[in-house]
Scaffold this motif. Structure first.
Motif, PDB file in Angstrom:
ATOM      1  N   ALA A 289      -6.199   5.335  -0.951  1.00 36.33           N
ATOM      2  CA  ALA A 289      -7.643   5.585  -1.002  1.00 36.33           C
ATOM      3  C   ALA A 289      -7.926   6.836  -1.840  1.00 36.33           C
ATOM      4  CB  ALA A 289      -8.196   5.730   0.411  1.00 36.33           C
ATOM      5  N   SER A 290      -7.140   7.879  -1.645  1.00 41.46           N
ATOM      6  CA  SER A 290      -7.366   9.121  -2.407  1.00 41.46           C
ATOM      7  C   SER A 290      -7.115   8.908  -3.897  1.00 41.46           C
ATOM      8  CB  SER A 290      -6.430  10.246  -1.951  1.00 41.46           C
ATOM      9  OG  SER A 290      -6.512  10.409  -0.600  1.00 41.46           O
ATOM     10  N   ALA A 291      -6.225   7.977  -4.230  1.00 37.74           N
ATOM     11  CA  ALA A 291      -5.953   7.708  -5.650  1.00 37.74           C
ATOM     12  C   ALA A 291      -7.092   6.900  -6.283  1.00 37.74           C
ATOM     13  CB  ALA A 291      -4.628   6.962  -5.795  1.00 37.74           C
ATOM     14  N   GLY A 292      -8.007   6.395  -5.443  1.00 38.54           N
ATOM     15  CA  GLY A 292      -9.158   5.666  -5.977  1.00 38.54           C
ATOM     16  C   GLY A 292      -9.112   4.166  -5.733  1.00 38.54           C
ATOM     17  N   LEU A 293      -8.192   3.731  -4.843  1.00 40.36           N
ATOM     18  CA  LEU A 293      -8.142   2.288  -4.549  1.00 40.36           C
ATOM     19  C   LEU A 293      -9.437   1.873  -3.858  1.00 40.36           C
ATOM     20  CD1 LEU A 293      -5.861  -0.008  -4.767  1.00 40.36           C
ATOM     21  CD2 LEU A 293      -5.874   0.093  -2.289  1.00 40.36           C
ATOM     22  N   TYR A 294      -9.916   0.677  -4.198  1.00 46.85           N
ATOM     23  CA  TYR A 294     -11.167   0.201  -3.634  1.00 46.85           C
ATOM     24  C   TYR A 294     -10.898  -0.739  -2.454  1.00 46.85           C
ATOM     25  CZ  TYR A 294     -15.726  -1.983  -3.364  1.00 46.85           C
ATOM     26  OH  TYR A 294     -16.923  -2.446  -2.909  1.00 46.85           O
ATOM     27  N   ALA A 295      -9.997  -1.699  -2.682  1.00 42.28           N
ATOM     28  CA  ALA A 295      -9.764  -2.689  -1.632  1.00 42.28           C
ATOM     29  C   ALA A 295      -8.271  -2.951  -1.458  1.00 42.28           C
ATOM     30  CB  ALA A 295     -10.464  -3.993  -1.996  1.00 42.28           C
ATOM     31  N   TYR A 296      -7.901  -3.374  -0.260  1.00 39.94           N
ATOM     32  CA  TYR A 296      -6.510  -3.758  -0.015  1.00 39.94           C
ATOM     33  C   TYR A 296      -6.474  -5.210   0.441  1.00 39.94           C
ATOM     34  CZ  TYR A 296      -1.582  -3.146   0.854  1.00 39.94           C
ATOM     35  OH  TYR A 296      -0.215  -3.243   0.768  1.00 39.94           O
ATOM     36  N   ASN A 297      -5.678  -6.024  -0.230  1.00 37.62           N
ATOM     37  CA  ASN A 297      -5.542  -7.436   0.142  1.00 37.62           C
ATOM     38  C   ASN A 297      -4.310  -7.633   1.026  1.00 37.62           C
ATOM     39  OD1 ASN A 297      -3.830 -10.110  -1.148  1.00 37.62           O
ATOM     40  ND2 ASN A 297      -5.743 -10.509  -0.101  1.00 37.62           N
ATOM     41  N   HIS A 298      -4.529  -8.239   2.163  1.00 35.77           N
ATOM     42  CA  HIS A 298      -3.433  -8.536   3.082  1.00 35.77           C
ATOM     43  C   HIS A 298      -3.881  -9.773   3.854  1.00 35.77           C
ATOM     44  CE1 HIS A 298       0.296  -7.022   4.777  1.00 35.77           C
ATOM     45  NE2 HIS A 298      -0.169  -7.198   6.002  1.00 35.77           N
ATOM     46  N   ASN A 299      -3.314 -10.912   3.554  1.00 37.01           N
ATOM     47  CA  ASN A 299      -3.823 -12.166   4.121  1.00 37.01           C
ATOM     48  C   ASN A 299      -3.234 -12.493   5.479  1.00 37.01           C
ATOM     49  OD1 ASN A 299      -5.365 -12.582   1.864  1.00 37.01           O
ATOM     50  ND2 ASN A 299      -3.892 -13.926   0.847  1.00 37.01           N
ATOM     51  N   LEU A 300      -4.055 -13.095   6.342  1.00 38.82           N
ATOM     52  CA  LEU A 300      -3.528 -13.609   7.609  1.00 38.82           C
ATOM     53  C   LEU A 300      -2.794 -14.916   7.352  1.00 38.82           C
ATOM     54  CD1 LEU A 300      -6.452 -12.984  10.131  1.00 38.82           C
ATOM     55  CD2 LEU A 300      -4.367 -11.648   9.792  1.00 38.82           C
ATOM     56  N   ASP A 301      -3.143 -15.557   6.266  1.00 34.39           N
ATOM     57  CA  ASP A 301      -2.534 -16.798   5.767  1.00 34.39           C
ATOM     58  C   ASP A 301      -2.840 -18.051   6.584  1.00 34.39           C
ATOM     59  OD1 ASP A 301      -1.514 -15.900   3.377  1.00 34.39           O
ATOM     60  OD2 ASP A 301       0.338 -15.174   4.272  1.00 34.39           O
ATOM     61  N   THR A 302      -2.710 -17.973   7.935  1.00 32.58           N
ATOM     62  CA  THR A 302      -2.996 -19.154   8.755  1.00 32.58           C
ATOM     63  C   THR A 302      -3.377 -18.672  10.162  1.00 32.58           C
ATOM     64  OG1 THR A 302      -2.123 -21.331   9.413  1.00 32.58           O
ATOM     65  CG2 THR A 302      -0.546 -19.496   9.416  1.00 32.58           C
ATOM     66  N   SER A 303      -3.439 -19.599  11.121  1.00 33.42           N
ATOM     67  CA  SER A 303      -3.805 -19.185  12.489  1.00 33.42           C
ATOM     68  C   SER A 303      -2.636 -18.477  13.159  1.00 33.42           C
ATOM     69  CB  SER A 303      -4.157 -20.424  13.314  1.00 33.42           C
ATOM     70  OG  SER A 303      -2.985 -21.205  13.495  1.00 33.42           O
ATOM     71  N   GLU A 304      -2.932 -17.759  14.216  1.00 36.67           N
ATOM     72  CA  GLU A 304      -1.885 -17.082  14.986  1.00 36.67           C
ATOM     73  C   GLU A 304      -0.877 -18.116  15.508  1.00 36.67           C
ATOM     74  OE1 GLU A 304      -3.471 -14.599  18.062  1.00 36.67           O
ATOM     75  OE2 GLU A 304      -1.504 -13.691  18.414  1.00 36.67           O
ATOM     76  N   GLU A 305      -1.391 -19.278  15.960  1.00 35.03           N
ATOM     77  CA  GLU A 305      -0.531 -20.318  16.545  1.00 35.03           C
ATOM     78  C   GLU A 305       0.427 -20.908  15.517  1.00 35.03           C
ATOM     79  OE1 GLU A 305      -3.878 -20.259  16.739  1.00 35.03           O
ATOM     80  OE2 GLU A 305      -4.113 -19.672  18.856  1.00 35.03           O
ATOM     81  N   ASN A 306      -0.015 -21.009  14.273  1.00 34.77           N
ATOM     82  CA  ASN A 306       0.803 -21.656  13.238  1.00 34.77           C
ATOM     83  C   ASN A 306       1.682 -20.657  12.495  1.00 34.77           C
ATOM     84  OD1 ASN A 306       1.538 -23.951  11.675  1.00 34.77           O
ATOM     85  ND2 ASN A 306       0.142 -23.335  10.026  1.00 34.77           N
ATOM     86  N   TYR A 307       1.451 -19.370  12.719  1.00 32.86           N
ATOM     87  CA  TYR A 307       2.093 -18.331  11.887  1.00 32.86           C
ATOM     88  C   TYR A 307       3.619 -18.461  11.844  1.00 32.86           C
ATOM     89  CZ  TYR A 307       2.286 -13.946   9.371  1.00 32.86           C
ATOM     90  OH  TYR A 307       2.482 -13.001   8.389  1.00 32.86           O
ATOM     91  N   ASN A 308       4.240 -18.651  13.037  1.00 30.13           N
ATOM     92  CA  ASN A 308       5.714 -18.717  13.093  1.00 30.13           C
ATOM     93  C   ASN A 308       6.299 -19.914  12.354  1.00 30.13           C
ATOM     94  OD1 ASN A 308       5.795 -16.440  14.557  1.00 30.13           O
ATOM     95  ND2 ASN A 308       5.923 -17.479  16.559  1.00 30.13           N
ATOM     96  N   ASN A 309       5.501 -20.949  12.143  1.00 30.87           N
ATOM     97  CA  ASN A 309       6.003 -22.108  11.386  1.00 30.87           C
ATOM     98  C   ASN A 309       6.062 -21.804   9.898  1.00 30.87           C
ATOM     99  OD1 ASN A 309       5.946 -23.617  13.750  1.00 30.87           O
ATOM    100  ND2 ASN A 309       3.794 -24.203  13.413  1.00 30.87           N
TER     101      ASN A 309
ATOM    102  N   SER B 239      -9.908   5.257 -13.562  1.00 30.27           N
ATOM    103  CA  SER B 239     -10.547   6.138 -14.540  1.00 30.27           C
ATOM    104  C   SER B 239     -11.267   5.333 -15.635  1.00 30.27           C
ATOM    105  CB  SER B 239      -9.513   7.070 -15.169  1.00 30.27           C
ATOM    106  OG  SER B 239      -8.657   6.310 -15.991  1.00 30.27           O
ATOM    107  N   LYS B 240     -10.992   4.029 -15.705  1.00 31.78           N
ATOM    108  CA  LYS B 240     -11.655   3.174 -16.703  1.00 31.78           C
ATOM    109  C   LYS B 240     -12.925   2.545 -16.149  1.00 31.78           C
ATOM    110  CE  LYS B 240      -7.164   1.985 -18.600  1.00 31.78           C
ATOM    111  NZ  LYS B 240      -7.168   2.791 -19.840  1.00 31.78           N
ATOM    112  N   GLY B 241     -13.309   2.931 -14.932  1.00 34.17           N
ATOM    113  CA  GLY B 241     -14.524   2.386 -14.334  1.00 34.17           C
ATOM    114  C   GLY B 241     -14.326   0.988 -13.772  1.00 34.17           C
ATOM    115  N   MET B 242     -13.073   0.622 -13.553  1.00 31.44           N
ATOM    116  CA  MET B 242     -12.819  -0.689 -12.942  1.00 31.44           C
ATOM    117  C   MET B 242     -12.469  -0.497 -11.471  1.00 31.44           C
ATOM    118  SD  MET B 242     -10.359  -2.477 -15.749  1.00 31.44           S
ATOM    119  CE  MET B 242     -10.501  -4.192 -15.311  1.00 31.44           C
ATOM    120  N   GLU B 243     -12.851  -1.471 -10.652  1.00 29.86           N
ATOM    121  CA  GLU B 243     -12.431  -1.415  -9.254  1.00 29.86           C
ATOM    122  C   GLU B 243     -10.967  -1.830  -9.182  1.00 29.86           C
ATOM    123  OE1 GLU B 243     -16.791  -3.005  -8.004  1.00 29.86           O
ATOM    124  OE2 GLU B 243     -15.074  -4.069  -7.161  1.00 29.86           O
ATOM    125  N   VAL B 244     -10.201  -1.131  -8.386  1.00 28.44           N
ATOM    126  CA  VAL B 244      -8.777  -1.466  -8.258  1.00 28.44           C
ATOM    127  C   VAL B 244      -8.479  -1.950  -6.850  1.00 28.44           C
ATOM    128  CG1 VAL B 244      -6.442  -0.710  -8.827  1.00 28.44           C
ATOM    129  CG2 VAL B 244      -8.405   0.694  -9.516  1.00 28.44           C
TER     130      VAL B 244
END
Ligand code: SAM
Ligand code: DTB
Ligand code: SF4
Length: 327
Positions: A142-162, A121-126
């Motif tokens: 989204a209905s509440a007005g969220l603009y973006a969602y951050n969720h990182n892959l962090d690393t490669s699929e091969e390295n993920y379990n380490n 409501s303050k005109g900022m992206e959330v």
């Protein structure tokens, strides 16, 4: 048309002689973005520490003995004040982070939805980064007005379990799918400096490059090695690796906002200038990231002044200005 990259092609880009790589990334940047314009986001930890996950880089995991103090979910009033301060400081975007494995359908989630409405409501992206979400939860955000969602892959699929054992790469990709289905924009990237190989860095970019639509934002974090976490003794990532990673991201996903994320406190102004030159066009400002320190706001504004960079306005502000200018 969007190019379909192979891993080999991305590796070839990543291994280009550095000056040539920066030059090439710079040209791609100039074609797709306004040079000198940098999105400034403010980051706020709304629920800190005590997380059940085992991400080996993270000071907020309950199982590691770090100095992070557990703090329950903040109140909507506190968020309101923080948003006013961030806006006064020039931030056009606010990102809310919670040390959760996943969102649960309870009173805390209702509170987060209220926080999103308040900031919006303050005109900022959330934006928010709250762990795994279902399609239904993403739709509520989204209905509440969220603009973006951050969720990182962090690393490669091969390295993920380490790096993480308490969830899978597919869990991560599934959340990104749910976020997309809800019509939110996707922010997803990773961390370098965790002992991964160049192939792992490239592998992560390859997976991101397969997403359709492509992520609107890709944060590249340099590991902040925190005492008490399994990665505490990792040597600092060389600035040249950071520049290389940012340039490769810029070339592989030309349209995205590449965020020079965690780790800036260990980088010189010259080092950061090379990152901007290589295509970074977004940062987190404010003297704290989620739990670790970040450069002071004034110091960043001084850097902007010296490098001739301008903070990008929120879309809401641009719309107001356009309606004033064009009647
Ligand atoms: N709990 C949620 C999750 O994991 O998705 C949201 C918060 S989590 C702290 C968001 C991201 O911060 C992680 O995916 C990771 O990329 C980054 N991060 C966490 N600790 C970090 C560190 N020590 N250095 C660099 N990046 C870090
Ligand atoms: C992202 O990629 N980096 C930010 C944000 N997304 C949420 C978080 C960085 C956290 C660094 C460690 C800390 O301060 O706890
Ligand atoms: Fe929890 Fe997120 Fe930290 Fe992993 S990165 S331990 S999920 S707060």
């Amino acid at each position: 048309m969007i190019k379909d990259w192979t891993k080999e092609e991305i590796l070839e880009v990543y291994n280009t002689p550095l000056m040539e790589l920066i030059y090439r990334a710079s040209e791609v940047h100039k074609t797709h973005h306004k040079i000198g314009e940098v999105q400034v986001s403010s980051l706020l930890s709304i629920k800190t520490g005590g997380c059940p996950e085992d991400c080996s880089y993270c000071p907020q995991a309950a199982r590691y003995h770090t100095e992070v103090k557990v703090q329950k979910l903040m109140s909507v009033a506190e968020i309101n004040e923080a948003a006013d301060n961030a806006k006064a400081g020039g931030a056009s975007r606010m990102c809310l982070g919670a040390a959760w494995r996943e969102v649960r359908d309870n009173k805390d989630f209702d509170k987060v939805l209220d926080m999103v409405k308040t900031i919006n409501s303050k005109g900022m992206e959330v934006c928010a980064t709250l762990g795994m979400v279902t399609e239904d939860q993403a739709k509520k955000l989204a209905s509440a007005g969220l603009y973006a969602y951050n969720h990182n892959l962090d690393t490669s699929e091969e390295n993920y379990n380490n790096i993480i054992s308490t969830r899978t790469y597919d869990d991560r990709l599934n959340t990104l799918k749910n976020v997309r289905k809800a019509g939110l924009t996707v922010c997803s990237g990773g961390i370098i400096g965790m002992g991964e190989t160049s192939e792992d860095r490239v592998g992560m970019l390859y997976t991101l490059s397969l997403l359709r639509p492509l992520p609107e934002s890709v944060p590249i974090n340099a590991l902040v090695a925190v005492e008490g976490t399994p990665l505490a003794d990792q040597p600092p990532v060389p600035i040249w690796d950071m520049v290389r990673m940012i340039a490769t991201t810029r070339i592989v996903i030309p349209t995205t906002a590449v965020r020079l994320s965690a780790g800036r406190l260990n980088m010189s102004m010259e080092g950061q200038a090379l990152c901007f030159m290589a295509g970074a066009n977004s940062i987190f400002a404010g003297d704290k990231l989620l739990t670790t320190p970040n450069p002071r706001y004034n110091q960043d504004m001084q850097m902007f002044e010296i490098l001739g960079l301008k903070p990008k306005k929120a879309y809401a502000d641009v719309r107001i200005e356009e309606s004033v200018n064009h009647g």
